[in-house]
Design a protein around this motif. Sequence first.
Motif, mmCIF file in Angstrom:
data_model
loop_
_atom_site.group_PDB
_atom_site.id
_atom_site.type_symbol
_atom_site.label_atom_id
_atom_site.label_comp_id
_atom_site.label_asym_id
_atom_site.label_seq_id
_atom_site.Cartn_x
_atom_site.Cartn_y
_atom_site.Cartn_z
ATOM 1 N N SER A 47 -49.757 28.722 -10.661
ATOM 2 C CA SER A 47 -50.812 29.742 -11.649
ATOM 3 C C SER A 47 -50.594 29.036 -13.011
ATOM 4 O O SER A 47 -51.397 29.060 -13.711
ATOM 5 C CB SER A 47 -50.266 30.838 -11.316
ATOM 6 O OG SER A 47 -50.594 31.490 -10.091
ATOM 7 N N LEU A 48 -49.390 28.751 -13.358
ATOM 8 C CA LEU A 48 -49.010 28.303 -14.713
ATOM 9 C C LEU A 48 -49.621 27.022 -15.113
ATOM 10 O O LEU A 48 -50.216 26.850 -16.030
ATOM 11 C CB LEU A 48 -47.426 28.291 -15.050
ATOM 12 C CG LEU A 48 -47.020 27.748 -16.196
ATOM 13 C CD1 LEU A 48 -47.544 28.461 -17.450
ATOM 14 C CD2 LEU A 48 -45.215 27.439 -16.354
ATOM 15 N N TYR A 69 -59.691 31.466 -15.822
ATOM 16 C CA TYR A 69 -58.725 32.244 -15.251
ATOM 17 C C TYR A 69 -58.329 32.107 -13.805
ATOM 18 O O TYR A 69 -58.109 32.992 -13.080
ATOM 19 C CB TYR A 69 -59.484 33.610 -15.385
ATOM 20 C CG TYR A 69 -60.904 33.816 -14.977
ATOM 21 C CD1 TYR A 69 -61.405 33.742 -13.652
ATOM 22 C CD2 TYR A 69 -61.883 33.862 -15.989
ATOM 23 C CE1 TYR A 69 -62.733 33.761 -13.336
ATOM 24 C CE2 TYR A 69 -63.311 34.086 -15.779
ATOM 25 C CZ TYR A 69 -63.675 33.849 -14.374
ATOM 26 O OH TYR A 69 -65.026 34.157 -14.075
ATOM 27 N N GLN A 70 -58.253 30.673 -13.698
ATOM 28 C CA GLN A 70 -57.833 30.301 -12.088
ATOM 29 C C GLN A 70 -56.263 30.661 -12.256
ATOM 30 O O GLN A 70 -55.814 30.920 -11.023
ATOM 31 C CB GLN A 70 -58.014 28.716 -12.186
ATOM 32 C CG GLN A 70 -57.440 28.119 -10.715
ATOM 33 C CD GLN A 70 -58.397 28.912 -9.629
ATOM 34 O OE1 GLN A 70 -59.645 29.036 -9.834
ATOM 35 N NE2 GLN A 70 -57.533 29.036 -8.528
ATOM 36 N N TRP A 71 -55.751 30.979 -13.328
ATOM 37 C CA TRP A 71 -54.180 31.395 -13.250
ATOM 38 C C TRP A 71 -54.178 32.561 -12.330
ATOM 39 O O TRP A 71 -52.970 33.053 -12.269
ATOM 40 C CB TRP A 71 -53.559 31.472 -14.614
ATOM 41 C CG TRP A 71 -54.182 32.334 -15.510
ATOM 42 C CD1 TRP A 71 -55.639 31.930 -16.284
ATOM 43 C CD2 TRP A 71 -54.020 33.767 -15.793
ATOM 44 N NE1 TRP A 71 -55.999 33.182 -17.027
ATOM 45 C CE2 TRP A 71 -54.923 34.134 -16.640
ATOM 46 C CE3 TRP A 71 -53.018 34.573 -15.429
ATOM 47 C CZ2 TRP A 71 -54.797 35.480 -17.038
ATOM 48 C CZ3 TRP A 71 -52.899 36.039 -15.764
ATOM 49 C CH2 TRP A 71 -53.738 36.408 -16.694
ATOM 50 N N ALA A 82 -52.261 25.829 -13.424
ATOM 51 C CA ALA A 82 -53.751 26.049 -13.619
ATOM 52 C C ALA A 82 -54.138 26.561 -14.873
ATOM 53 O O ALA A 82 -55.169 26.485 -15.302
ATOM 54 C CB ALA A 82 -53.816 27.370 -12.620
ATOM 55 N N THR A 83 -53.342 27.204 -15.748
ATOM 56 C CA THR A 83 -53.635 27.375 -17.449
ATOM 57 C C THR A 83 -53.964 25.818 -18.097
ATOM 58 O O THR A 83 -54.501 26.128 -19.214
ATOM 59 C CB THR A 83 -52.615 28.126 -17.908
ATOM 60 O OG1 THR A 83 -51.407 27.356 -18.124
ATOM 61 C CG2 THR A 83 -52.430 29.493 -17.204
ATOM 62 N N LEU A 89 -57.327 32.290 -21.546
ATOM 63 C CA LEU A 89 -56.919 32.659 -20.329
ATOM 64 C C LEU A 89 -58.089 33.624 -19.757
ATOM 65 O O LEU A 89 -58.012 33.647 -18.622
ATOM 66 C CB LEU A 89 -55.812 33.682 -20.615
ATOM 67 C CG LEU A 89 -54.482 32.783 -20.945
ATOM 68 C CD1 LEU A 89 -53.065 33.788 -21.052
ATOM 69 C CD2 LEU A 89 -54.148 31.813 -20.006
#
Length: 259
Positions: A195-196, A210-212, A198-199, A206
């Motif tokens: 997730s990180l 917002y994939q994260w 993905a940012t 963010l």
Amino acid sequence: MTKKFSITGYQLKILGIILMVGDHIYEMFIYTQPPTILNMFGRIVLPIFLFLSAEGFHYTRNRLRYMSRLLLGFWGMNIGNRLIPSLFPMDEVMIINNVFGTLLLATLVMYCIEEYKQKRWLKATALLLMPFVIALPFMIWMSTGDGSPIFIYILQIFPSYLTVEGGYVAVLLGALFYIFREKRYLQFLSLATVSLLATGFDFSHLLTNYQWMMVFAIVPLFFYNGEKGRSDKYFFYAFYPTHIYLFYVMSYVYLNYLM
């Protein structure tokens, strides 16, 4: 410590399906500016199904049959993704969904992990590299602009790490769920790390990238009790493409006759 509240694999799947429906309503009616929260909550879906695939692959009696069902689903959706838009053409919406490819490659990596454990080095390495090798001609064609688009059709037969929904990162996440399936905190750490990534380490956007938000899948996964629950082996295989194509046709009707 026993959790006072817990959910089975079946209940986890139903939650994923509910969130997936909202996400696909957003996608298929994007031109109406639906609530963004539907798409945000949709980021939770793929980690849930990757997690369930790791569980299913571990417990299945026939791993090759398990993978063959995903391959058939991948083929079926590739056909449907071409057929439905040809019957109901519109520029505002595209069907690019085919999570079967992602789940197939994730389970392929899981299969390779087991082959490595059995010291079948050559077989495991060949299978592991196959999706990458398949994509090489496509990558060359895309970079040069020369050659035949037949490479696109090759990727319709077998997926590549680079072209599946969620990309190689999603495949990696599925593999990590499998490797750490007996250590839930390491599964959560894997999800948080992905997730990180993905940012893109751009923390100023963010709420637009917002994939994260897939990290919030940790919440339902935390309550998973390890039990399969009700069996519905083929429900997802049927529901997934059916609801996508239904929403697409509904969107076509709304756009052309009701809007």
